[in-house]
Motif scaffolding. Sequence first.
Motif, PDB file in Angstrom:
ATOM      1  N   SER A 224       0.817  -1.214   0.000  1.00 16.62           N
ATOM      2  CA  SER A 224       0.000   0.000   0.000  1.00 16.62           C
ATOM      3  C   SER A 224       0.852   1.266   0.000  1.00 16.62           C
ATOM      4  O   SER A 224       0.331   2.370  -0.100  1.00 16.62           O
ATOM      5  CB  SER A 224      -0.948   0.016   1.200  1.00 16.62           C
TER       6      SER A 224
ATOM      7  N   ASN B 150      -0.094 -10.925  -8.424  1.00 17.62           N
ATOM      8  CA  ASN B 150      -0.620  -9.932  -7.489  1.00 17.62           C
ATOM      9  C   ASN B 150      -1.575 -10.633  -6.518  1.00 17.62           C
ATOM     10  O   ASN B 150      -2.784 -10.675  -6.729  1.00 17.62           O
ATOM     11  CB  ASN B 150      -1.367  -8.840  -8.254  1.00 17.62           C
ATOM     12  N   ASN B 151      -1.014 -11.158  -5.463  1.00 21.47           N
ATOM     13  CA  ASN B 151      -1.791 -11.953  -4.520  1.00 21.47           C
ATOM     14  C   ASN B 151      -2.091 -11.218  -3.215  1.00 21.47           C
ATOM     15  O   ASN B 151      -3.040 -11.564  -2.520  1.00 21.47           O
ATOM     16  CB  ASN B 151      -1.031 -13.255  -4.224  1.00 21.47           C
TER      17      ASN B 151
ATOM     18  N   GLY C 101      -3.399  -8.946  -0.304  1.00 16.49           N
ATOM     19  CA  GLY C 101      -4.696  -8.312  -0.075  1.00 16.49           C
ATOM     20  C   GLY C 101      -5.109  -8.449   1.371  1.00 16.49           C
ATOM     21  O   GLY C 101      -4.551  -9.260   2.125  1.00 16.49           O
TER      22      GLY C 101
ATOM     23  N   VAL D 261      -8.526  -0.697   2.607  1.00 17.20           N
ATOM     24  CA  VAL D 261      -8.738  -1.877   1.764  1.00 17.20           C
ATOM     25  C   VAL D 261      -8.386  -1.592   0.308  1.00 17.20           C
ATOM     26  O   VAL D 261      -7.667  -2.365  -0.342  1.00 17.20           O
ATOM     27  CB  VAL D 261     -10.197  -2.373   1.879  1.00 17.20           C
TER      28      VAL D 261
ATOM     29  N   THR E 184      -4.667  -1.188  -0.509  1.00 16.46           N
ATOM     30  CA  THR E 184      -3.926  -2.448  -0.503  1.00 16.46           C
ATOM     31  C   THR E 184      -4.364  -3.365  -1.630  1.00 16.46           C
ATOM     32  O   THR E 184      -3.534  -3.939  -2.344  1.00 16.46           O
ATOM     33  CB  THR E 184      -4.105  -3.173   0.848  1.00 16.46           C
ATOM     34  N   ASN E 185      -5.664  -3.514  -1.820  1.00 18.03           N
ATOM     35  CA  ASN E 185      -6.187  -4.521  -2.746  1.00 18.03           C
ATOM     36  C   ASN E 185      -6.267  -4.067  -4.193  1.00 18.03           C
ATOM     37  O   ASN E 185      -6.298  -4.910  -5.089  1.00 18.03           O
ATOM     38  CB  ASN E 185      -7.594  -4.954  -2.309  1.00 18.03           C
TER      39      ASN E 185
ATOM     40  N   SER F 273      -8.885 -12.502  -7.042  1.00 16.41           N
ATOM     41  CA  SER F 273     -10.105 -11.757  -6.736  1.00 16.41           C
ATOM     42  C   SER F 273     -11.140 -12.655  -6.079  1.00 16.41           C
ATOM     43  O   SER F 273     -11.354 -13.788  -6.488  1.00 16.41           O
ATOM     44  CB  SER F 273     -10.689 -11.177  -8.030  1.00 16.41           C
TER      45      SER F 273
ATOM     46  N   TYR G  96     -14.290  -4.158   0.422  1.00 20.44           N
ATOM     47  CA  TYR G  96     -13.581  -5.303  -0.160  1.00 20.44           C
ATOM     48  C   TYR G  96     -14.184  -5.646  -1.525  1.00 20.44           C
ATOM     49  O   TYR G  96     -13.473  -5.883  -2.491  1.00 20.44           O
ATOM     50  CB  TYR G  96     -13.665  -6.494   0.781  1.00 20.44           C
TER      51      TYR G  96
ATOM     52  N   SER H 211     -13.140  -3.174  -4.153  1.00 17.54           N
ATOM     53  CA  SER H 211     -11.740  -3.361  -4.561  1.00 17.54           C
ATOM     54  C   SER H 211     -11.610  -4.506  -5.550  1.00 17.54           C
ATOM     55  O   SER H 211     -10.834  -4.433  -6.510  1.00 17.54           O
ATOM     56  CB  SER H 211     -10.849  -3.593  -3.341  1.00 17.54           C
ATOM     57  N   LYS H 212     -12.370  -5.571  -5.338  1.00 18.22           N
ATOM     58  CA  LYS H 212     -12.270  -6.728  -6.227  1.00 18.22           C
ATOM     59  C   LYS H 212     -13.008  -6.495  -7.540  1.00 18.22           C
ATOM     60  O   LYS H 212     -12.587  -6.977  -8.595  1.00 18.22           O
ATOM     61  CB  LYS H 212     -12.781  -7.977  -5.515  1.00 18.22           C
TER      62      LYS H 212
ATOM     63  N   LEU I 287     -10.662  -4.554  -9.498  1.00 17.90           N
ATOM     64  CA  LEU I 287      -9.572  -5.421  -9.944  1.00 17.90           C
ATOM     65  C   LEU I 287      -9.970  -6.211 -11.181  1.00 17.90           C
ATOM     66  O   LEU I 287      -9.197  -6.330 -12.138  1.00 17.90           O
ATOM     67  CB  LEU I 287      -9.189  -6.372  -8.804  1.00 17.90           C
TER      68      LEU I 287
END
Length: 240
Positions: A64, A88-89, A91, A110, A113-114, A140, A149, A152-153, A156
């Motif tokens: 982050s 990119n794992n 999270g 969140v 970072t994610n 994701s 969360y 963020s996904k 992504l």
Amino acid sequence: MSFANKVVIVTGGSSGIGATTALHFAKEGAQVAIVGRNDSKLKNVAARISKIGKKPLIIKADVSKDDEVKTIIKNTVEKFGKLDILVNNAGLIRSAAVVDENFVEIYDEVVNTNLRSIFVLTNLAIPHLIKTKGSSTLRSFAPSGYAAYGVSKAGLNHFSRVSAMELAPKGVRVNVVSPGPVETPIFENTGIDANWEEVINLTALKVVTQTDEIADMILYLASDKAKSITGSNYVNVLLT
């Protein structure tokens, strides 16, 4: 699958899916850089990798933070001379209802970072991935009840599709793995009051996945066996 002479970065590599994925890549001959915030856990994973004859690069970094993200790419390329695969794992998951006073604070933590970290890390990695015709895999999974969360996904997933289209002419592939519930230390790490027996009942197949299964999928997508696959999102476990 052989990844001999390949260089791989795995963020969130100190435990769970990331640690297993790093081990699987090393077993297939790759040089691996493992990234995480917990120094002792990183060293534990590195020791396990060393037992199979590979010496990983340990990078302690908080994804982050932009300055620390820059060191991930810099240190990896300086150590191994190139970059072939970015996983990119990393999270985190936090719970906050939209009406909660700390919702925006949780959202920032969140998303930084994610999602934002992946924007930064991928942007920095792209010049190196273009040189090697490499691959980027993103992870994701968005459970209901966790608005920040989930956002963020969702972001992504869209980022992966856009990146896949932009990078395809340059020979770089981008794919997503949406693993659903995977048996990792996530509940302990985030302080969530839940157990796997409860989670099993939320899944369509009534199963919680093991990290090996997700690592195998990540390796497949990064391999030449998936050379025609990009912009895909592989959903492992459906939630009811």
